[in-house]
Design an enzyme around this catalytic site. Structure first.
Site, PDB file in Angstrom:
ATOM      1  N   LYS A  79       0.252   1.387   5.127  1.00 37.90           N
ATOM      2  CA  LYS A  79       0.997   1.830   3.871  1.00 37.90           C
ATOM      3  C   LYS A  79       1.795   3.129   4.005  1.00 37.90           C
ATOM      4  CE  LYS A  79      -2.111  -0.515   0.705  1.00 37.90           C
ATOM      5  NZ  LYS A  79      -3.315  -0.301  -0.001  1.00 37.90           N
ATOM      6  N   GLN A 123      -7.400   3.757  -3.030  1.00 38.13           N
ATOM      7  CA  GLN A 123      -7.794   2.405  -2.082  1.00 38.13           C
ATOM      8  C   GLN A 123      -9.070   1.868  -2.856  1.00 38.13           C
ATOM      9  OE1 GLN A 123      -5.871   0.870   0.257  1.00 38.13           O
ATOM     10  NE2 GLN A 123      -7.320  -0.599   0.343  1.00 38.13           N
ATOM     11  N   ASP A 146      -0.041  -0.022  -8.443  1.00 35.52           N
ATOM     12  CA  ASP A 146      -1.015  -1.117  -8.390  1.00 35.52           C
ATOM     13  C   ASP A 146      -1.194  -2.187  -9.375  1.00 35.52           C
ATOM     14  OD1 ASP A 146      -2.361  -1.599  -5.767  1.00 35.52           O
ATOM     15  OD2 ASP A 146      -3.911  -0.369  -5.962  1.00 35.52           O
TER      16      ASP A 146
END
Ligand code: NAP
Length: 319
Positions: A79, A123, A146
């Site tokens: 990422k 994460q 997200d």
């Protein structure tokens, strides 16, 4: 004299074999190339990023990793790398596994208040002592790229386009659209009902708009007659985390198949001792489907592309 009919039969047999081979070629599914479609997304994003830069805005993404899970580390690295390639401001916050909840909440709060950060991603999965849903709720929903914050889940249900949709289902939808697969009116069967893939996938495709309008059925581990349901699908989206679970028997001739699954299976021939396979038995299903995504190289590259797209969207919405 006696051999001629035999030769004729052999010739006919050969002709049939050639024809069958051709038919087999024709009926092989079109391969949906996630890497190529992700590149197209990046091309569009570069234009949008240039427009933001012209307004003195540089989209910024912060990725927070707690602990040292190797797979999570690899995701965070890729990422960060993609942010850099696109010229985004990238912050990689790596915290030890011993980080307590209050400390993590404090770091999230700092990022919420940082004007240079437009997107925040924590994460998953965090270490067990961390309450993941409390962390998600602590995120500023305007930076929740997200799409897991309850406000963004509600926006998805309410079809409010200002919300953030989880990256993997968003990427899977884009694959269908870019491949010219008709979603409107199609019967889509989604395998799996997780908050990260299955549920948002179903919600996205049933939306009353031109990228939705599907008739959606969701199946899961308690579904009866699963293969009978999937056989009625025009589009199958497999997200269950079971290696090669979807076989030719689950698929109607000509259906489109999107394989979200990423599973490690032992492989002594591989240097790493394993290889990655999807939730779909690719070899047999690709002979029956009209279009199919490979694993790797299908949905995976789109997930990162959509994370970048959500970050750019967050930056645009911050103006
Ligand atoms: P998950 O949270 O474990 O959810 C799995 C879902 O599949 C659950 O709804 C479960 O049903 C259902 N299921 C499990 N076994 C089943 C069976 N035998 N028959 C029918 N349904 C079954 O998994 P996830 O996070 O959604 O991930 C699914 C897969 O996608 C994994 O392989 C994961 O690695 C992959 N993934 C890929 C990406 C990407 O970027 N490509 C991103 C995210 C996930 P119940 O609800 O009844 O338990």
């Amino acid at each position: 004299m006696h051999r001629a009919p035999h030769r004729q039969a052999s010739t006919e047999k050969l002709a049939w074999l050639v024809l069958a081979g051709r038919i087999a070629c024709f009926t092989m599914a079109k391969l949906i190339d996630g890497r190529a479609i992700a590149e197209k997304v990046y091309l569009e994003l570069r234009r949008e990023i240039a427009q933001l830069n012209a307004k003195s805005v540089r989209p910024g993404l912060a990725v927070v990793l707690v602990g040292d899970d190797p797979a999570s580390r690899a995701y965070v690295r890729s990422k960060d790398k993609m942010c850099r390639e696109l010229g985004l401001h990238s912050v990689k916050l790596e915290l030890p596994a011993s980080t307590i909840q209050a400390e993590l909440l404090a770091r999230v709060d700092e990022l919420n208040r940082d004007p240079g950060i437009h997107g925040i991603l924590v994460q998953s999965p965090p270490p067990e002592h961390i309450d993941e849903s409390a962390i998600v709720r602590a995120l500023d929903p305007r930076k929740d790229v997200d799409g897991f914050h309850p406000e963004n889940v509600a926006k998805l249900v309410l079809e409010d386009p200002t919300g953030f949709v989880p990256c993997t289902p968003l990427g899977a939808q884009r694959l269908l659209l870019e491949s010219g697969i008709e979603i409107s009116g199609a019967h889509v069967v989604v395998l799996g009902r997780s908050m990260i893939v299955g549920k948002p996938m179903a919600l996205l495709l049933m939306q009353k708009n031109k990228t939705g309008n599907a008739t959606v059925t969701v199946v899961h581990s308690r579904s009866r007659d699963l293969a009978q349901v999937t056989r009625s699908a025009d589009i199958i989206i497999a997200a269950i985390g079971r290696a090669e679970f979807v076989t030719a028997d689950h698929v109607r001739e000509g259906a489109a198949v999107i394989d979200v699954g990423i599973n490690r299976v032992e492989d002594a021939a591989s240097k790493r001792g394993y290889r990655l396979v999807g939730d779909v038995a690719f070899d047999e299903v690709s002979k029956k489907a009209s279009a199919i995504t490979p694993v790797p190289g299908g949905v995976g590259p789109m997930t990162i592309a959509m994370l970048m797209a959500n970050t750019v969207k967050a930056a645009k919405q911050s103006l």
